[in-house]
Scaffold this active site. Sequence first.
Site, PDB file in Angstrom:
ATOM      1  CG  HIS A 188       9.874  -5.019   4.472  1.00  9.97           C
ATOM      2  ND1 HIS A 188       9.113  -5.253   3.285  1.00  9.97           N
ATOM      3  CD2 HIS A 188       9.628  -6.212   5.015  1.00  9.97           C
ATOM      4  CE1 HIS A 188       8.373  -5.963   3.087  1.00  9.97           C
ATOM      5  NE2 HIS A 188       8.615  -6.716   4.229  1.00  9.97           N
TER       6      HIS A 188
ATOM      7  CB  CYS B 193       9.985  -9.422   2.398  1.00 12.29           C
ATOM      8  SG  CYS B 193       8.962 -10.436   3.817  1.00 12.29           S
TER       9      CYS B 193
ATOM     10  CD  GLU C 193      10.243  -2.094   1.863  1.00 13.81           C
ATOM     11  OE1 GLU C 193       9.454  -2.549   2.178  1.00 13.81           O
ATOM     12  OE2 GLU C 193      11.576  -2.619   1.932  1.00 13.81           O
TER      13      GLU C 193
END
Length: 235
Positions: free
Chosen positions: A215, A115, A217
Amino acid sequence: MPSQPLIGVTTYFTRARWGAAWDLRAALLPGDYPHHIQRAGGLAVMLPPDDPATAEALVRRLDGLVLAGGEDLDPALYGATPHPRTGPPVPERDRWELALLDAALRQGVPLLGICRGMQLMNVHAGGALNQHLPETVGHKDHNPRVGVFSHHRVEPVAWTRMGQLLAAPAQVATHHHQGVSRLGTGLIASAHAEDGTIEAIEYPGDCFRVGVQWHPEADDDLRVITALIHATTAR
């Protein structure tokens, strides 16, 4: 058992509250970042802002680097005036992460920008950002609700590293209101959203140097972070 690669993750200073009464400046990083690295077989270490002069020595101790998401970059870094929707600048973080990125590129350390981290890679290479995507793409699907991840489809570019990783269109976790407007020198766009927004960038070559606007994660898909971990063993 082979040693686990040490992956540095950038973090930031901010005011935080915890416990019964603590309200202090803290080095903050969402827990999904280290957990994601750990699930892929790496050891995660936090890298709060420091003197940029120390970046070269620090990166020499790392096997890989993750530039985490967070605040908007200072538009002055790419020669723009702030948009009304752009957040206040955080110069200590911008300087520190640019120094880490520069050191990682020079030393050939595998890196992943997430990001803000992807945007930092683009600006470092002389690119520029769209400071408020809804004004350009005509919708808020990249960040429909502040503080909550949503999902949208990305299309990888087949011949790129990202194209090899994803192989097919994928649903990814998104939370951003800015994006790449002018691609930096030496970078290639390796995935796009359906509205044309650049969703991944990379440097060509054998070293893993990739940025994603989404993202990873925030999801269970470990393909991108696993590719970073594997790249550290190939140095």
